[in-house]
Design a protein around this motif. Structure first.
Motif, short mmCIF file in Angstrom:
data_model
loop_
_atom_site.label_atom_id
_atom_site.label_comp_id
_atom_site.label_asym_id
_atom_site.label_seq_id
_atom_site.Cartn_x
_atom_site.Cartn_y
_atom_site.Cartn_z
N GLN A 9 16.39 53.64 46.50
CA GLN A 9 17.59 53.79 47.31
C GLN A 9 18.54 54.77 46.61
O GLN A 9 19.61 54.40 46.16
CB GLN A 9 18.28 52.44 47.53
CG GLN A 9 17.45 51.50 48.38
CD GLN A 9 18.20 50.26 48.77
OE1 GLN A 9 19.42 50.23 48.82
NE2 GLN A 9 17.45 49.22 49.06
N ALA A 10 18.11 56.02 46.55
CA ALA A 10 18.89 57.05 45.86
C ALA A 10 19.98 57.58 46.78
O ALA A 10 19.70 57.99 47.90
CB ALA A 10 17.98 58.18 45.43
N PRO A 11 21.23 57.57 46.31
CA PRO A 11 22.30 58.10 47.15
C PRO A 11 22.18 59.61 47.34
O PRO A 11 21.85 60.34 46.41
CB PRO A 11 23.57 57.73 46.39
CG PRO A 11 23.15 57.39 45.01
CD PRO A 11 21.70 57.06 45.03
N PHE A 12 22.43 60.04 48.56
CA PHE A 12 22.45 61.46 48.90
C PHE A 12 23.51 61.63 49.98
O PHE A 12 23.29 61.29 51.14
CB PHE A 12 21.08 61.93 49.40
CG PHE A 12 21.03 63.40 49.72
CD1 PHE A 12 20.98 64.34 48.72
CD2 PHE A 12 21.04 63.83 51.04
CE1 PHE A 12 20.93 65.69 49.01
CE2 PHE A 12 20.99 65.17 51.35
CZ PHE A 12 20.94 66.11 50.33
N GLY A 13 24.67 62.11 49.58
CA GLY A 13 25.79 62.17 50.52
C GLY A 13 26.16 60.77 50.97
O GLY A 13 26.37 59.88 50.16
N ARG A 14 26.19 60.58 52.28
CA ARG A 14 26.51 59.26 52.82
C ARG A 14 25.27 58.41 53.09
O ARG A 14 25.38 57.31 53.63
CB ARG A 14 27.30 59.41 54.13
CG ARG A 14 28.67 60.05 53.90
CD ARG A 14 29.41 60.21 55.19
NE ARG A 14 28.69 61.17 56.04
CZ ARG A 14 28.93 61.39 57.31
NH1 ARG A 14 29.86 60.71 57.93
NH2 ARG A 14 28.25 62.29 57.99
N MET A 15 24.11 58.92 52.71
CA MET A 15 22.85 58.21 52.97
C MET A 15 22.25 57.69 51.67
O MET A 15 22.59 58.15 50.59
CB MET A 15 21.84 59.16 53.62
CG MET A 15 22.24 59.70 54.95
SD MET A 15 20.98 60.79 55.63
CE MET A 15 21.07 62.19 54.53
N ASN A 16 21.32 56.77 51.83
CA ASN A 16 20.44 56.36 50.75
C ASN A 16 19.04 56.79 51.15
O ASN A 16 18.64 56.64 52.31
CB ASN A 16 20.49 54.85 50.51
CG ASN A 16 21.77 54.45 49.84
OD1 ASN A 16 22.21 55.12 48.91
ND2 ASN A 16 22.38 53.38 50.29
N MET A 17 18.30 57.31 50.18
CA MET A 17 16.99 57.90 50.46
C MET A 17 15.88 57.19 49.72
O MET A 17 16.09 56.59 48.67
CB MET A 17 16.99 59.38 50.04
CG MET A 17 18.14 60.21 50.58
SD MET A 17 18.10 60.43 52.34
CE MET A 17 16.89 61.73 52.46
N CYS A 18 14.68 57.29 50.29
CA CYS A 18 13.47 56.81 49.64
C CYS A 18 12.38 57.86 49.85
O CYS A 18 12.61 58.89 50.47
CB CYS A 18 13.06 55.45 50.19
SG CYS A 18 12.46 55.49 51.89
N HIS A 19 11.19 57.59 49.32
CA HIS A 19 10.07 58.52 49.45
C HIS A 19 9.07 58.03 50.49
O HIS A 19 8.85 56.82 50.61
CB HIS A 19 9.30 58.63 48.12
CG HIS A 19 10.12 59.19 47.01
ND1 HIS A 19 10.50 58.44 45.93
CD2 HIS A 19 10.64 60.43 46.82
CE1 HIS A 19 11.21 59.20 45.11
NE2 HIS A 19 11.31 60.41 45.63
N MET A 20 8.45 58.96 51.17
CA MET A 20 7.34 58.66 52.07
C MET A 20 6.18 59.57 51.69
O MET A 20 6.33 60.79 51.64
CB MET A 20 7.74 58.89 53.53
CG MET A 20 6.64 58.56 54.51
SD MET A 20 7.15 58.58 56.26
CE MET A 20 7.33 60.35 56.56
N VAL A 21 5.03 58.97 51.41
CA VAL A 21 3.81 59.71 51.07
C VAL A 21 2.67 59.15 51.92
O VAL A 21 2.81 58.11 52.55
CB VAL A 21 3.45 59.60 49.56
CG1 VAL A 21 4.58 60.10 48.69
CG2 VAL A 21 3.09 58.20 49.19
#
Length: 85
Positions: A9-21
Protein backbone atom coordinates in the motif's frame (compact mmCIF):
# COMPACT_ATOMS: atom_id res chain seq x y z
CA UNK A 1 -1.60 -19.43 -15.54
CA UNK A 2 -2.63 -16.62 -13.20
CA UNK A 3 -2.64 -12.93 -12.35
CA UNK A 4 -1.41 -11.83 -8.92
CA UNK A 5 -1.85 -8.68 -6.82
CA UNK A 6 0.25 -7.99 -3.74
CA UNK A 7 -0.65 -6.39 -0.42
CA UNK A 8 1.62 -3.37 -0.77
CA UNK A 9 0.00 0.00 0.00
CA UNK A 10 2.53 2.55 -1.22
CA UNK A 11 1.28 6.13 -1.20
CA UNK A 12 1.27 7.91 -4.55
CA UNK A 13 -0.40 11.30 -4.45
CA UNK A 14 -3.87 10.75 -3.05
CA UNK A 15 -3.83 7.03 -3.88
CA UNK A 16 -2.31 3.91 -2.42
CA UNK A 17 -0.76 1.54 -4.93
CA UNK A 18 0.08 -2.14 -5.19
CA UNK A 19 1.63 -4.39 -7.86
CA UNK A 20 -0.11 -6.58 -10.40
CA UNK A 21 1.86 -9.29 -12.23
CA UNK A 22 0.93 -12.38 -14.22
CA UNK A 23 2.38 -15.61 -15.49
CA UNK A 24 2.28 -14.21 -19.04
CA UNK A 25 2.21 -10.82 -20.71
CA UNK A 26 -1.05 -11.75 -22.43
CA UNK A 27 -2.77 -12.47 -19.11
CA UNK A 28 -1.41 -9.30 -17.56
CA UNK A 29 -2.63 -7.12 -20.42
CA UNK A 30 -6.01 -8.87 -20.53
CA UNK A 31 -6.53 -8.15 -16.82
CA UNK A 32 -5.41 -4.54 -17.25
CA UNK A 33 -7.95 -4.14 -20.05
CA UNK A 34 -10.66 -5.80 -17.97
CA UNK A 35 -10.18 -3.56 -14.92
CA UNK A 36 -9.57 -0.34 -16.85
CA UNK A 37 -5.82 0.14 -16.44
CA UNK A 38 -4.20 1.73 -19.49
CA UNK A 39 -1.60 -0.47 -21.17
CA UNK A 40 0.79 2.49 -21.33
CA UNK A 41 1.34 2.09 -17.57
CA UNK A 42 3.00 -1.32 -18.03
CA UNK A 43 6.40 -1.21 -16.35
CA UNK A 44 9.54 -3.13 -17.34
CA UNK A 45 7.75 -4.67 -20.33
CA UNK A 46 9.27 -7.87 -21.65
CA UNK A 47 11.42 -8.50 -18.57
CA UNK A 48 11.03 -10.80 -15.59
CA UNK A 49 9.99 -7.69 -13.61
CA UNK A 50 7.05 -6.82 -15.90
CA UNK A 51 4.17 -5.39 -13.86
CA UNK A 52 1.60 -2.69 -13.33
CA UNK A 53 1.38 -0.43 -10.29
CA UNK A 54 -2.37 -0.20 -9.66
CA UNK A 55 -4.55 1.75 -7.24
CA UNK A 56 -6.22 -0.25 -4.48
CA UNK A 57 -9.61 0.34 -6.13
CA UNK A 58 -8.29 -1.47 -9.23
CA UNK A 59 -6.85 -4.18 -6.96
CA UNK A 60 -10.37 -4.93 -5.75
CA UNK A 61 -11.59 -5.16 -9.35
CA UNK A 62 -8.70 -7.49 -10.23
CA UNK A 63 -9.50 -9.80 -7.31
CA UNK A 64 -13.17 -9.82 -8.28
CA UNK A 65 -12.04 -10.77 -11.81
CA UNK A 66 -9.98 -13.72 -10.51
CA UNK A 67 -6.57 -12.33 -9.55
CA UNK A 68 -4.84 -14.11 -6.69
CA UNK A 69 -3.94 -12.13 -3.57
CA UNK A 70 -0.33 -12.62 -2.44
CA UNK A 71 1.95 -10.93 0.07
CA UNK A 72 4.79 -8.69 -1.07
CA UNK A 73 7.18 -11.42 0.03
CA UNK A 74 5.37 -14.04 -2.04
CA UNK A 75 5.33 -11.71 -5.04
CA UNK A 76 9.08 -11.28 -4.67
CA UNK A 77 9.48 -15.06 -4.67
CA UNK A 78 7.37 -15.35 -7.82
CA UNK A 79 9.50 -12.73 -9.58
CA UNK A 80 12.79 -14.27 -8.47
CA UNK A 81 11.63 -17.69 -9.74
CA UNK A 82 10.80 -16.06 -13.07
CA UNK A 83 14.32 -14.60 -13.17
CA UNK A 84 15.82 -18.01 -12.51
CA UNK A 85 17.43 -17.39 -9.11
Amino acid sequence: MAVYVDDMQAPFGRMNMCHMVADSTEELLAMADRIGVARRWLQKAGTWQEHFDIALSKRRLAIDAGAIEVSRIDLGRLLRARRGC
